[in-house]
Design an enzyme around this catalytic site. Sequence first.
Site, PDB file in Angstrom:
ATOM      1  N   GLY A  78       0.835  -1.203   0.000  1.00 15.98           N
ATOM      2  CA  GLY A  78       0.000   0.000   0.000  1.00 15.98           C
ATOM      3  C   GLY A  78       0.868   1.250   0.000  1.00 15.98           C
ATOM      4  O   GLY A  78       0.414   2.322  -0.385  1.00 15.98           O
ATOM      5  N   ILE A  88      10.202   6.912  -7.703  1.00 19.67           N
ATOM      6  CA  ILE A  88      10.830   6.035  -8.707  1.00 19.67           C
ATOM      7  C   ILE A  88      12.321   6.331  -8.897  1.00 19.67           C
ATOM      8  O   ILE A  88      13.080   5.437  -9.260  1.00 19.67           O
ATOM      9  CB  ILE A  88      10.038   6.092 -10.040  1.00 19.67           C
ATOM     10  CG1 ILE A  88      10.367   4.890 -10.926  1.00 19.67           C
ATOM     11  CG2 ILE A  88      10.240   7.403 -10.774  1.00 19.67           C
ATOM     12  CD1 ILE A  88       9.326   4.562 -11.973  1.00 19.67           C
ATOM     13  N   LEU A 108      18.497   8.335  -4.747  1.00 19.71           N
ATOM     14  CA  LEU A 108      19.947   8.570  -4.772  1.00 19.71           C
ATOM     15  C   LEU A 108      20.669   7.327  -4.268  1.00 19.71           C
ATOM     16  O   LEU A 108      20.398   6.855  -3.158  1.00 19.71           O
ATOM     17  CB  LEU A 108      20.314   9.755  -3.863  1.00 19.71           C
ATOM     18  CG  LEU A 108      21.821  10.042  -3.774  1.00 19.71           C
ATOM     19  CD1 LEU A 108      22.334  10.699  -5.061  1.00 19.71           C
ATOM     20  CD2 LEU A 108      22.148  10.934  -2.578  1.00 19.71           C
ATOM     21  N   GLY A 109      21.583   6.799  -5.059  1.00 14.16           N
ATOM     22  CA  GLY A 109      22.447   5.709  -4.605  1.00 14.16           C
ATOM     23  C   GLY A 109      23.567   6.274  -3.752  1.00 14.16           C
ATOM     24  O   GLY A 109      24.104   7.346  -4.057  1.00 14.16           O
ATOM     25  N   TYR A 154      27.616   0.084   3.686  1.00 17.98           N
ATOM     26  CA  TYR A 154      28.242   1.181   2.940  1.00 17.98           C
ATOM     27  C   TYR A 154      29.061   2.086   3.878  1.00 17.98           C
ATOM     28  O   TYR A 154      29.767   2.986   3.427  1.00 17.98           O
ATOM     29  CB  TYR A 154      27.200   2.038   2.204  1.00 17.98           C
ATOM     30  CG  TYR A 154      26.314   1.303   1.236  1.00 17.98           C
ATOM     31  CD1 TYR A 154      26.618   0.016   0.796  1.00 17.98           C
ATOM     32  CD2 TYR A 154      25.151   1.893   0.742  1.00 17.98           C
ATOM     33  CE1 TYR A 154      25.784  -0.658  -0.088  1.00 17.98           C
ATOM     34  CE2 TYR A 154      24.325   1.226  -0.143  1.00 17.98           C
ATOM     35  CZ  TYR A 154      24.636  -0.050  -0.547  1.00 17.98           C
ATOM     36  OH  TYR A 154      23.807  -0.707  -1.421  1.00 17.98           O
TER      37      TYR A 154
END
Length: 251
Positions: free
Chosen positions: A10, A15, A18-19, A49
């Site tokens: 929901g 779309i 930011l990587g 990361y």
Amino acid sequence: MTTSVSLGTGASMPIVGLGTWRASEGQVGQAVRAAILSGYRHIDGAFVYQNEAEVGAGLKAMMQQGVVKREELFIVSKAMEELVDCGLVKAIGVSNFNQQQIEAILNKPGLKYKPANNQIECHPYLTQEKLISYCHSKGISVTAYSPLGSPDRPWAKPDEPSLLEDPKIKAIASKHSKTSAQVLIRFHVQRNVAVIPKSSNPQRIKENFQVFDFELSAEDMKTILSFNRNFRGFKMEWASQHKDFPLNAEC
Ligand code: A2P
């Protein structure tokens, strides 16, 4: 204009995100701030990361300055069922899963949470048509990582193909008065696939979000899909002996 992808829960996910993998400490905070100021509301991170604290600080600064509200943000980390139970996260997904592995999860007796998303390497040299259509048929959204081919991946070899330098991508880009990066990002938007280009450069962060003011034609999309060569920049060879190594399957 598609600006978000629906999750089976929901909730919806902006779309373009930011990587942040390979965005170093000292850089990633300003990258996050530049992204928020450019309109990004989806940030992709992970504990491994080693920069999540600085990502958080960048977001906090933007919230404190009143640029964005917490509820407008979609933050991805790499998380778990108990966090959904506690209400700390809204949706959980998987990454690098092949079709058979997703099927195995969906068939698991007593499955608590269907994966909301599968984050996979995807770009014109690895178009993933079968896996994407399988995921979508099961109501599982897909996020494309390495959309620009991750030219800064440390193990890149000089003879490997370069998406950003590909003359055929450049030709499509110039037809639309856009950059190759914008075409590579827009390619996913038109497939209803979320996409997380990484950049630490405020100019490029802005550029990578300017993908909602043009449209690739059906012919462009077909041409780009024809560039598939099942090329992976992320072969994860270190895990290739693992019994669940996902990347040998056709899809
Ligand atoms: P930088 O961080 O200096 O901008 P991917 O998202 O496929 O992993 O690719 C990320 C790589 O592409 C990084 O090296 C990043 O460098 C570079 N990059 C990001 N945006 C652009 C752009 N618009 N044009 C050219 N290179 C870009």
